[in-house]
Design an enzyme around this catalytic site. Structure first.
Site, PDB file in Angstrom:
ATOM      1  N   LYS A 152       3.023  -4.100   6.109  1.00 28.48           N
ATOM      2  CA  LYS A 152       3.257  -4.116   4.662  1.00 28.48           C
ATOM      3  C   LYS A 152       4.750  -3.909   4.344  1.00 28.48           C
ATOM      4  CE  LYS A 152      -0.780  -5.119   3.149  1.00 28.48           C
ATOM      5  NZ  LYS A 152      -0.966  -6.402   2.435  1.00 28.48           N
ATOM      6  N   TYR A 158      -0.631  -0.956  10.150  1.00 20.85           N
ATOM      7  CA  TYR A 158      -0.833  -1.599   8.837  1.00 20.85           C
ATOM      8  C   TYR A 158       0.401  -1.400   7.957  1.00 20.85           C
ATOM      9  CZ  TYR A 158      -3.064  -2.327   4.246  1.00 20.85           C
ATOM     10  OH  TYR A 158      -3.385  -2.758   2.988  1.00 20.85           O
ATOM     11  N   SER A 165       0.845  -1.193   0.000  1.00 22.35           N
ATOM     12  CA  SER A 165       0.000   0.000   0.000  1.00 22.35           C
ATOM     13  C   SER A 165       0.880   1.244   0.000  1.00 22.35           C
ATOM     14  CB  SER A 165      -0.849  -0.023   1.273  1.00 22.35           C
ATOM     15  OG  SER A 165      -1.326   1.263   1.572  1.00 22.35           O
ATOM     16  N   SER A 166       0.318   2.357  -0.478  1.00 22.39           N
ATOM     17  CA  SER A 166       1.107   3.597  -0.511  1.00 22.39           C
ATOM     18  C   SER A 166       1.360   4.154   0.895  1.00 22.39           C
ATOM     19  CB  SER A 166       0.409   4.651  -1.366  1.00 22.39           C
ATOM     20  OG  SER A 166      -0.871   4.928  -0.853  1.00 22.39           O
ATOM     21  N   CYS A 167       0.675   3.616   1.907  1.00 15.67           N
ATOM     22  CA  CYS A 167       0.902   4.130   3.267  1.00 15.67           C
ATOM     23  C   CYS A 167       2.219   3.616   3.862  1.00 15.67           C
ATOM     24  CB  CYS A 167      -0.269   3.833   4.183  1.00 15.67           C
ATOM     25  SG  CYS A 167      -0.478   2.105   4.537  1.00 15.67           S
ATOM     26  N   HIS A 188     -13.144   2.688   3.108  1.00 16.54           N
ATOM     27  CA  HIS A 188     -12.355   3.817   2.650  1.00 16.54           C
ATOM     28  C   HIS A 188     -13.295   4.935   2.178  1.00 16.54           C
ATOM     29  CE1 HIS A 188      -9.315   0.575   2.302  1.00 16.54           C
ATOM     30  NE2 HIS A 188      -8.516   1.530   2.741  1.00 16.54           N
TER      31      HIS A 188
HETATM   32  O1  GFB Z   1      -9.915   6.390   2.458  1.00 12.41           O
HETATM   33  P1  GFB Z   1      -9.547   6.699   3.851  1.00 12.41           P
HETATM   34  O2  GFB Z   1     -10.376   6.073   4.903  1.00 12.41           O
HETATM   35  O3  GFB Z   1      -8.069   6.330   4.142  1.00 12.41           O
HETATM   36  O4  GFB Z   1      -9.665   8.288   4.057  1.00 12.41           O
HETATM   37  P2  GFB Z   1      -6.580   6.936   4.024  1.00 12.41           P
HETATM   38  C1  GFB Z   1      -9.119   9.223   3.159  1.00 12.41           C
HETATM   39  C2  GFB Z   1      -9.525  10.621   3.558  1.00 12.41           C
HETATM   40  O5  GFB Z   1     -10.934  10.775   3.331  1.00 12.41           O
HETATM   41  C3  GFB Z   1      -9.286  11.000   5.020  1.00 12.41           C
HETATM   42  C4  GFB Z   1     -11.543  11.379   4.454  1.00 12.41           C
HETATM   43  O6  GFB Z   1      -8.832  12.317   5.072  1.00 12.41           O
HETATM   44  C5  GFB Z   1     -10.689  10.891   5.624  1.00 12.41           C
HETATM   45  O7  GFB Z   1     -10.880  11.697   6.769  1.00 12.41           O
HETATM   46  N1  GFB Z   1     -12.969  11.008   4.501  1.00 12.41           N
HETATM   47  C6  GFB Z   1     -14.000  11.874   4.317  1.00 12.41           C
HETATM   48  C7  GFB Z   1     -13.505   9.816   4.769  1.00 12.41           C
HETATM   49  N2  GFB Z   1     -15.175  11.268   4.483  1.00 12.41           N
HETATM   50  C8  GFB Z   1     -14.895   9.963   4.750  1.00 12.41           C
HETATM   51  C9  GFB Z   1     -15.737   8.840   5.001  1.00 12.41           C
HETATM   52  O8  GFB Z   1     -16.960   8.909   5.026  1.00 12.41           O
HETATM   53  N3  GFB Z   1     -15.081   7.656   5.205  1.00 12.41           N
HETATM   54  C10 GFB Z   1     -13.717   7.546   5.187  1.00 12.41           C
HETATM   55  N4  GFB Z   1     -13.161   6.351   5.381  1.00 12.41           N
HETATM   56  N5  GFB Z   1     -12.912   8.621   4.985  1.00 12.41           N
HETATM   57  C11 GFB Z   1      -6.086   4.441   4.458  1.00 12.41           C
HETATM   58  C12 GFB Z   1      -5.198   3.739   5.432  1.00 12.41           C
HETATM   59  O9  GFB Z   1      -5.771   5.769   4.642  1.00 12.41           O
HETATM   60  O10 GFB Z   1      -5.833   4.147   3.118  1.00 12.41           O
HETATM   61  C13 GFB Z   1      -4.833   2.373   5.051  1.00 12.41           C
HETATM   62  O11 GFB Z   1      -5.758   3.846   6.710  1.00 12.41           O
HETATM   63  C14 GFB Z   1      -4.550   2.195   3.581  1.00 12.41           C
HETATM   64  O12 GFB Z   1      -3.739   1.975   5.789  1.00 12.41           O
HETATM   65  C15 GFB Z   1      -5.597   2.849   2.740  1.00 12.41           C
HETATM   66  O13 GFB Z   1      -3.276   2.713   3.241  1.00 12.41           O
HETATM   67  C16 GFB Z   1      -5.316   2.776   1.265  1.00 12.41           C
HETATM   68  O14 GFB Z   1      -6.209   7.180   2.604  1.00 12.41           O
HETATM   69  O15 GFB Z   1      -6.405   8.109   4.926  1.00 12.41           O
END
Ligand code: GFB
Length: 332
Positions: free
Chosen positions: A156, A152, A123-125, A195
């Site tokens: 990875k 996580y 993952s890119s994280c 996500h």
């Molecule tokens: O996709 P996401 O959950 O993961 O959140 P990450 C990306 C951004 O979207 C964050 C915002 O800034 C969230 O606060 N966001 C806005 C929301 N509304 C929402 C919502 O309703 N749901 C969610 N989930 N986010 C993950 C990592 O990071 O990405 C993992 O935790 C992994 O480890 C994955 O790398 C690909 O991009 O922040």
């Protein structure tokens, strides 16, 4: 951009894959199911698939017995415990433990059973929170990770290092591919654990259906993310597993540890929210809720290495959003 699949994989290597026995770990997930569709399309008929109840990938003995008795030629590790920012932030123990176990068990068993080639997905994280953008493969282990998904990310990174270590010590051909944020059919649409992209599809759809006047978007809306359709990722997986000489170049300094895969383009969460609002046809308002975490400010991958090796993403975000929304409507 080209259509996915237009960049043909190396034909000689593809023939090996077609003639081989292929284990896709995690075939029911978003990534694994896309990979199975892609392998089917490429004419790979000998696929070995096991559900979680048939094979617990966190169980070392089960994995060892399975790999040693089935002796696959190729292994794709699409199985992982994944989730969005909240799921990662609230369950770091499960995220680090499960992902370490899955990677360790499969990679070690693959070496013991002399698997010809293995593809590990990360993952890119894995890159530092403040890595220079776009993030090149060389940014790995150059700084502190984003705290919301550190557990996580560590698992990875360990997966990459496992592949690298077995390659170095035992001459295996274990490859690692690091995708950016993914989306597409079979994504998780659960609002607590998903996500951002599937969460917003569901939120806007439900708001439209229920005539709600506002949709809440977590965080400030300013973080930037890059989104890759899972069918593009599956195409890249096939392409990369057919690249001759990924691991075996004579010059040890030129051996690849891992490769990034993404579109090379990102947008803010606010821009994504407005795009999804349009795709769904919702006419109400958006409210950003800064009490939720933003996570990494930006994570755009530098995809020049994979592009230079001949592969490019082909699915534009607008088209991908449309087809994913259609999938959601049919399968919710
Ligand atoms: O996709 P996401 O959950 O993961 O959140 P990450 C990306 C951004 O979207 C964050 C915002 O800034 C969230 O606060 N966001 C806005 C929301 N509304 C929402 C919502 O309703 N749901 C969610 N989930 N986010 C993950 C990592 O990071 O990405 C993992 O935790 C992994 O480890 C994955 O790398 C690909 O991009 O922040």
């Amino acid at each position: 951009m080209s259509e996915p699949g237009v960049t043909e994989p190396d034909q000689q290597e593809l023939a090996k894959l077609r003639n081989g026995k292929i284990f896709v770990a995690g075939h029911r997930g978003m990534v694994g199911s896309a990979l199975v569709r892609r392998l089917d399309r490429a004419g790979c008929e000998n696929l070995l698939l096991r559900t979680h109840s048939q094979l617990d990938l966190e169980n070392q003995q089960q994995v060892l017995d399975f790999i040693q008795s089935e002796k696959p030629d190729f292994v794709f590790i699409a199985a992982a415990r994944v989730g969005g920012i909240q799921a990662n932030n609230s369950n770091p123990a499960e995220f680090i433990y499960s992902n370490l176990m899955i990677a360790t068990n499969l990679i070690n068993a693959a070496w013991k059973a002399s698997v010809q080639r293995l593809l590990f997905l990360g993952s890119s994280c894995i890159y530092p929170k403040h890595a220079p953008q776009p993030m090149s493969e060389d940014s790995l282990l150059t700084g502190t990770l984003e705290p919301t998904n550190e557990a996580y990310a560590i698992a990875k990174i360990a997966g990459i290092k496992l592949c690298e270590s077995y390659n170095r010590q035992y001459g295996t051909d274990f490859r690692s591919l690091m995708p950016t944020n993914l989306y597409g059919p079979n994504d998780n649409f659960d609002l607590k654990t998903s996500h951002v992209l599937p969460a917003l599809i569901r939120k806007f759809h439900e708001a439209k259906t229920n005539d709600s006047d506002t949709v809440e978007v977590w965080g400030s809306g300013t973080p930037k993310r890059e989104f890759l359709h899972v069918d593009d990722l599956a195409d890249a997986c096939l392409y990369v597993s057919c690249l001759p000489g990924f691991v075996y170049t004579e010059n040890i300094d030129q051996r690849l540890s891992h490769l990034n895969v993404g579109t090379g383009q990102d947008l803010t969460i606010a821009e994504l929210a407005y795009k999804i609002k349009d795709t769904v046809g919702y006419e109400g308002n958006i409210r950003f809720n800064p009490s939720y975490p933003d996570g990494t400010p930006r994570k755009l991958l530098d995809v020049s290495k994979l592009n230079g090796l001949g592969w490019k993403a082909g699915i534009e975000l607008s088209a991908g959003l449309r087809s994913t929304y259609d999938w959601y409507l049919q399968n919710q």
